[in-house]
Every structure is written in structure tokens, then in C-alpha cells.
Design an enzyme around this catalytic site. Structure first.
Site, PDB file in Angstrom:
ATOM      1  CG  ASP A   1      52.924  74.058  -0.448  1.00 23.96           C
ATOM      2  OD1 ASP A   1      52.162  74.131   0.534  1.00 23.96           O
ATOM      3  OD2 ASP A   1      53.615  75.002  -0.853  1.00 23.96           O
TER       4      ASP A   1
ATOM      5  CB  CYS B   1      52.315  71.098  19.091  1.00 20.03           C
ATOM      6  SG  CYS B   1      53.622  71.360  17.897  1.00 20.03           S
TER       7      CYS B   1
HETATM    8  C1  SAM Z   1      53.230  69.512  13.444  1.00 18.47           C
HETATM    9  S1  SAM Z   1      54.064  68.682  12.185  1.00 18.47           S
HETATM   10  C2  SAM Z   1      52.967  67.385  11.798  1.00 18.47           C
HETATM   11  C3  SAM Z   1      52.981  66.222  12.753  1.00 18.47           C
HETATM   12  C4  SAM Z   1      52.148  65.047  12.271  1.00 18.47           C
HETATM   13  N1  SAM Z   1      50.797  65.441  11.961  1.00 18.47           N
HETATM   14  C5  SAM Z   1      52.110  63.903  13.262  1.00 18.47           C
HETATM   15  O1  SAM Z   1      51.205  63.833  14.090  1.00 18.47           O
HETATM   16  O2  SAM Z   1      53.015  63.053  13.218  1.00 18.47           O
HETATM   17  C6  SAM Z   1      53.842  69.769  10.839  1.00 18.47           C
HETATM   18  C7  SAM Z   1      54.265  69.198   9.519  1.00 18.47           C
HETATM   19  O3  SAM Z   1      53.892  70.155   8.508  1.00 18.47           O
HETATM   20  C8  SAM Z   1      54.806  69.998   7.453  1.00 18.47           C
HETATM   21  N2  SAM Z   1      54.656  71.185   6.585  1.00 18.47           N
HETATM   22  C9  SAM Z   1      55.165  72.411   6.738  1.00 18.47           C
HETATM   23  N3  SAM Z   1      54.751  73.229   5.743  1.00 18.47           N
HETATM   24  C10 SAM Z   1      53.939  72.473   4.961  1.00 18.47           C
HETATM   25  C11 SAM Z   1      53.212  72.732   3.767  1.00 18.47           C
HETATM   26  N4  SAM Z   1      53.210  73.939   3.192  1.00 18.47           N
HETATM   27  N5  SAM Z   1      52.513  71.717   3.233  1.00 18.47           N
HETATM   28  C12 SAM Z   1      52.499  70.485   3.807  1.00 18.47           C
HETATM   29  N6  SAM Z   1      53.179  70.197   4.916  1.00 18.47           N
HETATM   30  C13 SAM Z   1      53.880  71.175   5.491  1.00 18.47           C
HETATM   31  C14 SAM Z   1      56.139  69.817   8.112  1.00 18.47           C
HETATM   32  O4  SAM Z   1      57.060  69.186   7.259  1.00 18.47           O
HETATM   33  C15 SAM Z   1      55.753  68.963   9.319  1.00 18.47           C
HETATM   34  O5  SAM Z   1      55.968  67.601   9.039  1.00 18.47           O
END
Ligand code: SAM
Length: 434
Positions: free
Chosen positions: A304, A376
Site C-alpha cells: 500500500d 489520468c
Molecule cells: C492509474 S493506475 C496505475 C497505472 C500504471 N502506473 C501504469 O502506467 O501502467 C493506479 C494504480 O494504483 C493502484 N493503487 C490503488 N490504491 C493504491 C494504494 N493505496 N497503494 C498502491 N497502489 C494503489 C491500483 O491498483 C492501480 O494499479
């Protein structure tokens, strides 16, 4: 299988049961030939792009809405309207195939009713369209909460443009892996494979090509060998703005499916270590797949980002990419279901999560280090206002230019959907005092 009936089932899963289209569609497409696969995709995307409008037509023509076990038939009717209004499928074929869909959904007795509604629509469409155009939510096919937020942020005229762009089909962008070919060489390979492409207009986006026509990834020269990846032009800016240098320790804090992780590694193979963290274990398998296909290495951690002490290895990072979870309102043209799955109340929750991730990650950044904040989203609350509040609360943080080419430091960079054919995206680069 009747493709219209299959589309009605997928749409019911998305709209009524809250599944995402990227979950529901691929499993429905599994045993279909390429032509039917494409038709199913076109019908599902199309209905989701125009949902409130064609739903309004349906409500206007039916005395009682179809509910419960008959709900799939409601979506079958919408599939019918969509074909009649927005595709080149001749009306007799659209009506005939849609009516037959009732049989495939085991509701043969209602074939006559569906036939009647579709034929009434053909007779009354002009007046219905006129009525729909008088309401913004029906005209632009966005939920009223989002119409309101966009109008507040951008004014009526620009919000209308944004919503119109959101309803367009997104182009297919490629990222050329510069460790194999430069962009010109790969563009030549594409043109030899009769896949014409266009160079990104942003000079910094030096790996980005846009295909004139989308294609199956396996038709791309060297896709399996990692010569190229599929990634929107706006998302490709992240690795350029991050600017990883040799021997640096880099964190990609919300990494899955890993598009930006691998791009940063392609641009700078000599970094000390790339740590890729994500809270979603399933999505992390996609990071591993991307790394394997491109023959790259990263330390992949299920964790996380708002609780780094549970996974942090003890050394502060030189650079951090925080591609935060967000409303995804910048990528609606790629994911037409987003606007129906999201709720207005999600925004405040996302803003709070982004805030907690940002401030937790900041503590793991070296003095003098750089954090690139990205979303995004096109909602200011998640973007420039989020960064503004962060700067006010963090006295050792400064906003710095994203790059030499993009050197405005005012509020970061907000890209709007379809600006230079790219997705809506936001970037801000923050530096920690030495
Ligand atoms: C916008 S996407 C990321 C896309 C990625 N950076 C790419 O370019 O392929 C956001 C990501 O944040 C993750 N996420 C959501 N809450 C999170 C947290 N508390 N800690 C880490 N990751 C988290 C989701 O699982 C998701 O994969």
C-alpha cells in the site's frame, strides 16, 4: 450465439451489476471469431457511449420499463437503437438480428414487443432526438454530476468540447522500445507491414507513434520480442518527465500494469534499482508479464503506497513516480463505462487517498529528490488543487518544471482528452529541499 444478445448480457453485467467493461467483455469474446469479436466490442462500447440518450428513447417508447429477469431485454432494445442511429448496418438487418436476440435470451414470447419498439423508434426518432438535445446529460451522454463538475472547472463551452471528445473512439498509440530501434526505424517496419503511423507532435514524446488504424498487437512487428508496447501518448510523457538517471533508486508507487515502470527502464537501463509497488495483487501479475516480455528487471512488491513502512527497504528514493488512483475522467474515450460506474461521492474519497499517498511517499524521498505526481483525471480537485494543497502543507516541497521543453511551473500540466490525440492526463513535478 447471437451477438446482439451477447452484447445485451455484457451491458447488463456492466450497468446493472457494476462490473467493469474490461472484465465483462473479454470473457464474452472468448470463443468468437475476429469479426464477431469486433462487432460485440463495437456494440458494447457504442451503447455505453450513448447510454442515457438511447435509454431516454426507450423510456419514451415503452409504457413500463423492463425490470428483473427481463432486464437483459432492455439492453437488447438499446443495442437495437444504437445500430439504427449510429452504425451503417441496414435497418432491416439491425431490427431482424436484434429481434432474434430475444430468442437467444430465452424470451421468444417477447420478440413481437421488441420488433414493435424498434419500428416505433424508426417512425418517431426525429422528434425524440430533438427532445434529447435539449438536455446536456442526454446531449453529451455524461452523468449529471460529471457534467456539472466539468462545467464548473472549464466553463460550458470547453466542457462541451471535452464531453464530445470523450465520446470519440481513442486511437491506438505505440511506444517504440528504444533499446531495439529508434522511432524512425520502427515506423519503417510498420509501414512495411502496411500499418501506417503518425509521429507524436510533442517533441519530447520521442518514442511515441500513433497508428492510423488500430490493429491486433500480434500483427505489430516484434511485439512478442518486446520491440514495441501499446501505451497512450499522454502516459508516455511520464517516464520522460520522471527523467531517471544512471545509478538512481527509483520507486513507481502505483505501478500496475507497469506501462510506466517499463518505459522508465527502457529510457534508462542503468538505474540502480526500480521498485514497483501496487496494492492490487492481480494487477501486479501484469507488471511481471510486461517486465518478462521486455526482458527488464524490477523489484515488484505487493503493498500500500499510503503505508510505505510496511514494505519500504530502508533507503530513500532518488525519484518517485506517483501515478495515483484517480477518477480516470481523462480516459473515458477508452473506457466508456467509467462514467456510469463512478459516483460523485467517489471523488472526495479519491482525493483523500491521493493526499495520504502523496504525503506518505514524500517521507521516503531523498533530500533533493524528485516526485512526479500523475493522474489520468481532468478534475482540478485531484490535480492542480491537490498539488496546491500539498505545497501549502509541505514547506520542503517546490514545484519545478516538468522538463526543459515543458518548463511552465504554474500548476503542472493538464492535458485534456484528445489534445494532440492523447488521453486526458495531469503531471506535476515536486522537488524536496536539500
Ligand atoms: C492509474 S493506475 C496505475 C497505472 C500504471 N502506473 C501504469 O502506467 O501502467 C493506479 C494504480 O494504483 C493502484 N493503487 C490503488 N490504491 C493504491 C494504494 N493505496 N497503494 C498502491 N497502489 C494503489 C491500483 O491498483 C492501480 O494499479
Amino acid at each position: 450465439m447471437n451477438i446482439r444478445a451477447l452484447a445485451a448480457k455484457v451491458l447488463n453485467q456492466v450497468v446493472e451489476q457494476g462490473q467493469s467493461l474490461s472484465q465483462a467483455l473479454p470473457s464474452a469474446q472468448q470463443d468468437l471469431n475476429p469479426k464477431d469479436k469486433a462487432l460485440l466490442q463495437m456494440l458494447c462500447y457504442g451503447v455505453l457511449r450513448t447510454l442515457p440518450r438511447i435509454d431516454f428513447f426507450c423510456r419514451s417508447l415503452m409504457q413500463k420499463p423492463l425490470k428483473g429477469k427481463q432486464r437483459e431485454l432492455h439492453f437488447l432494445i438499446l443495442v437495437g437503437f444504437y445500430q439504427l442511429l449510429y452504425t451503417r448496418i441496414p435497418s432491416h438487418a439491425a431490427v431482424g438480428e436484434t429481434v432474434n436476440g430475444a430468442k437467444a435470451l430465452k424470451k421468444q414470447a417477447l420478440k413481437g414487443m421488441i420488433n414493435g419498439v424498434l419500428r416505433n423508434f424508426l417512425r418517431e426518432q426525429e422528434g425524440l432526438i430533438e427532445k434529447a438535445d435539449q438536455q446536456d446529460t442526454l446531449k453529451y451522454c455524461h452523468p449529471s454530476w460529471l457534467v456539472k463538475r466539468l462545467q464548473q472547472a472549464y466553463g460550458e463551452q470547453q466542457a462541451a468540447t471535452i464531453m464530445t471528445e470523450n465520446n470519440q473512439q481513442a486511437p491506438m498509440w505505440l511506444r517504440v522500445n528504444q533499446t531495439h530501434h529508434n522511432r524512425e526505424q520502427y515506423q519503417q517496419l510498420l509501414s512495411e507491414a502496411t500499418l501506417p503511423s503518425i509521429v507524436a507532435s510533442d517533441t519530447e514524446n520521442s518514442n511515441a507513434l500513433r497508428l492510423e488504424k488500430a490493429t491486433d498487437v500480434y500483427k505489430l512487428p516484434g511485439f512478442t520480442e518486446g520491440w514495441v508496447s501499446v501505451q497512450d501518448g499522454a502516459a508516455q510523457l511520464a517516464a520522460h518527465y520522471l527523467g531517471a538517471q544512471a545509478d538512481e533508486l527509483i520507486l513507481d508507487a502505483c505501478a500496475a500494469p507497469g506501462g510506466k515502470t517499463v518505459h522508465a527502464l527502457e529510457l534508462q537501463p542503468a538505474i540502480k534499482q526500480m521498485v514497483a509497488v501496487d496494492a492490487d495483487a492481480n494487477r501486479l501479475t501484469r507488471v511481471e508479464e510486461n517486465l518478462a516480455r521486455l526482458n527488464l528487471k524490477a523489484t515488484v512488491i505487493h503493498g500500500d503506497a499510503s503505508q510505505p513502512d510496511t514494505w519500504w527497504q530502508g533507503e530513500q528514493f532518488d525519484r518517485i513516480l506517483c501515478d495515483a488512483p484517480c477518477s480516470a475522467t481523462g480516459v473515458i474515450r477508452r473506457h466508456p463505462d467509467i462514467r456510469w460506474l463512478r459516483r460523485d461521492s467517489d471523488i472526495a474519497e479519491l482525493v483523500a487517498l491521493q493526499k495520504s499517498i502523496l504525503s506518505a511517499l514524500w517521507k521516503k524521498l531523498k533530500p533533493g529528490g524528485v516526485l512526479l505526481y500523475a493522474t489520468c483525471s481532468i478534475l482540478p480537485d485531484e490535480n492542480e488543487q491537490q498539488v496546491q494543497r500539498f505545497l501549502e502543507s509541505q514547506s520542503d516541497a517546490t514545484l519545478i518544471p516538468l522538463s526543459e521543453q515543458y518548463n511552465s511551473v504554474e500548476h503542472g500540466r493538464q492535458l485534456l482528452p484528445n489534445e494532440d490525440a492523447m488521453d486526458g492526463f495531469y503531471y506535476a513535478k515536486l522537488q524536496k529541499a536539500k
